[in-house]
Design an enzyme around this catalytic site. Sequence first.
Site, short mmCIF file in Angstrom:
data_model
loop_
_atom_site.label_atom_id
_atom_site.label_comp_id
_atom_site.label_asym_id
_atom_site.label_seq_id
_atom_site.Cartn_x
_atom_site.Cartn_y
_atom_site.Cartn_z
N ARG A 52 56.21 -22.11 23.38
CA ARG A 52 56.95 -23.36 23.77
C ARG A 52 56.57 -22.21 24.63
NH1 ARG A 52 62.04 -23.30 20.60
NH2 ARG A 52 61.30 -24.69 18.27
N ARG A 104 58.06 -29.26 19.02
CA ARG A 104 58.03 -28.02 19.93
C ARG A 104 58.46 -27.41 18.15
NH1 ARG A 104 64.13 -26.58 21.32
NH2 ARG A 104 64.93 -27.97 19.55
N HIS A 105 58.29 -27.40 17.36
CA HIS A 105 58.42 -27.19 15.87
C HIS A 105 56.68 -26.71 15.63
CE1 HIS A 105 62.07 -27.35 16.40
NE2 HIS A 105 62.62 -26.29 16.11
N GLU A 133 59.03 -25.59 8.80
CA GLU A 133 59.86 -26.49 8.63
C GLU A 133 59.29 -27.44 8.92
OE1 GLU A 133 61.55 -25.60 11.83
OE2 GLU A 133 60.89 -23.73 12.69
N GLU A 170 64.29 -23.51 24.39
CA GLU A 170 64.44 -22.25 23.62
C GLU A 170 62.55 -21.99 24.05
OE1 GLU A 170 66.63 -21.09 20.16
OE2 GLU A 170 64.73 -19.84 20.46
N SER A 230 65.10 -16.25 21.79
CA SER A 230 66.02 -15.46 21.20
C SER A 230 66.17 -14.08 20.52
CB SER A 230 66.28 -16.33 19.77
OG SER A 230 67.02 -17.46 20.09
N ARG A 267 56.87 -21.02 9.00
CA ARG A 267 57.74 -20.72 9.35
C ARG A 267 58.05 -22.76 8.26
NH1 ARG A 267 61.92 -19.01 13.66
NH2 ARG A 267 61.32 -16.83 13.63
O1 4AD Z 1 64.88 -17.71 17.95
P1 4AD Z 1 63.27 -17.36 16.84
O2 4AD Z 1 63.72 -17.89 15.54
O3 4AD Z 1 64.67 -15.70 16.65
C1 4AD Z 1 64.04 -14.39 15.56
O4 4AD Z 1 62.77 -15.31 15.21
C2 4AD Z 1 64.20 -13.51 16.16
N1 4AD Z 1 64.02 -12.62 14.90
C3 4AD Z 1 63.90 -12.26 17.24
C4 4AD Z 1 64.95 -11.65 18.00
O5 4AD Z 1 64.33 -10.96 18.33
N2 4AD Z 1 66.23 -11.97 17.46
O6 4AD Z 1 62.32 -17.11 17.36
C5 4AD Z 1 61.98 -16.59 18.52
C6 4AD Z 1 61.25 -17.81 19.15
C7 4AD Z 1 62.17 -18.89 19.32
O7 4AD Z 1 63.10 -18.96 20.97
C8 4AD Z 1 60.56 -19.75 19.62
O8 4AD Z 1 60.29 -19.82 20.89
C9 4AD Z 1 60.03 -19.28 18.49
O9 4AD Z 1 59.96 -18.46 18.57
N3 4AD Z 1 59.45 -20.23 17.55
C10 4AD Z 1 59.00 -21.11 16.99
N4 4AD Z 1 57.93 -21.81 17.78
C11 4AD Z 1 56.95 -22.92 17.45
N5 4AD Z 1 56.97 -23.08 16.37
C12 4AD Z 1 58.68 -22.74 15.46
N6 4AD Z 1 58.25 -23.21 13.89
C13 4AD Z 1 58.97 -21.37 15.69
N7 4AD Z 1 60.38 -20.68 15.51
C14 4AD Z 1 60.72 -19.74 16.75
MG MG Z 2 66.64 -18.71 18.22
#
Ligand code: 4AD
Ligand code: MG
Length: 433
Positions: free
Chosen positions: A407, A220-221, A214, A356, A359, A212
């Site tokens: 996380r 935390r990202h 970011e 979080e 999700s 991603r």
């Molecule tokens: O909340 P996210 O974006 O949800 C999804 O990707 C959905 N496809 C999940 C689903 O099955 N509905 O990402 C899921 C989790 C987040 O809650 C977070 O813990 C982690 O992935 N996450 C990251 N951790 C660190 N850095 C980042 N840039 C992250 N992006 C997501």
């Molecule tokens: Mg989410």
Amino acid sequence: MLKRTCYSDNIKDGEEVVLAGWVHERRDLGGIKFILLRDREGIAQITAPKKKVSEEIFKLMDSLGREWVITVKGNVKSSPQAPGGLEVIPTEIEVISMAEPSLPLDPSEKVDADIDTRLDNRYMDIRKPKVTAIFKIRSEILRAARDYLLSQSFVEIQTPKISASGTEGGTELFPLSYFEREAFLAQSPQLYKQTMMATGMDRVFEMAHYFRAEESNTRRHLSESDAVDIEMSFIENEDDVMHILENLVSYILKCVNENKKKELSLLGIEINVPPTPFRRVKYDEAISLLQEAGFNVHHGEDLGTESEKALGNIIKEKYGDDLYFLTKYPLSTKPFYTNFDGDVARAFDLDYKGIEISSGGQRIHNVEVLKTRIKEKGLPVSSFEAYLKPFRFGMPPHGGFGLGIDRLIMQMLNLENIREGVLFPHDRRRLEP
Ligand code: 4AD
Ligand code: MG
């Protein structure tokens, strides 16, 4: 080279052993010289009294530098002053590899280093016993996750990390040139794991890698992160998915507690394994709690970092919970594939100490509804054709979640920064190592 017979935490009084590792520290008291030898499992004291070792070894003890790699053959003796109550009297020492005298950081942790210095010299940072402990715990988290999901008849899968489209909203994509076309690094296995529900595989999971872009530099990202993703069919609603998630997280915490005692005690961490089911907090209730506490939040918005953190404190104070679900989100805050009742999403987040960590939710399995939602989100239906096709030929109701490992470990071990729990974290500024 002498062949190692055991790690430093497994030596026993009276045994002859061969240890292999790094020179952690050296002490010289004139008639007696010491080395602390560090390996993956701990630190052993090598003691050379002038009268009890050969002249050659006594001399060699002087020439060894910090962080040199050595092997030591010797006899284990009990010694109340030594770490672990044991010391090794050397009969043979081999120098395997030398280190330059000016070290980029101090693996014995006597001198602190800032996070950038630590990450720039990660190979040496990880030599610190406390940092090693984090990654042993991480390995246990993954082992426990696999163990639990396999026990619940999930099948492990792998999906492509080069994809034709984004899944979680368009802005955080890393584009790449894929021959004469544009492609992206996968943000999530979302579309593939849903496609798997059309194959009849029923329950799948992936130890997934997310990419991603970011832009913001937060604690935390990351640009690359790891997650446990699941998808399951024939669910009634999102509660069936939440049930798997809370039991998975609870099992992971229990396993880390039971199997990584040494590492937890080194880090000074006590893990509280909460009872299941975890508390469910409706989005509306969360907004009210925040408003009562004086936060300027409005219905319909996604929670920002600050309010998420504040909510964590409020819930901890009010109910004593570290882990809680946030449910019944406004549909507008969730991705296009999310199922809904009116304007409420059948989706949830799992928060751990105000951050979080996961999700998930129930997905739309009706192709016409799905197309409408793609359009409503302002996305081009044409770029989702390959994703939509399986929905036309028998798709059961399904749902799933993504649980962020980086996380989870950050919150479990109270790490200041997500980067501490990732071997080689990449972010907006950092691409190396
Ligand atoms: O909340 P996210 O974006 O949800 C999804 O990707 C959905 N496809 C999940 C689903 O099955 N509905 O990402 C899921 C989790 C987040 O809650 C977070 O813990 C982690 O992935 N996450 C990251 N951790 C660190 N850095 C980042 N840039 C992250 N992006 C997501
Ligand atoms: Mg989410």
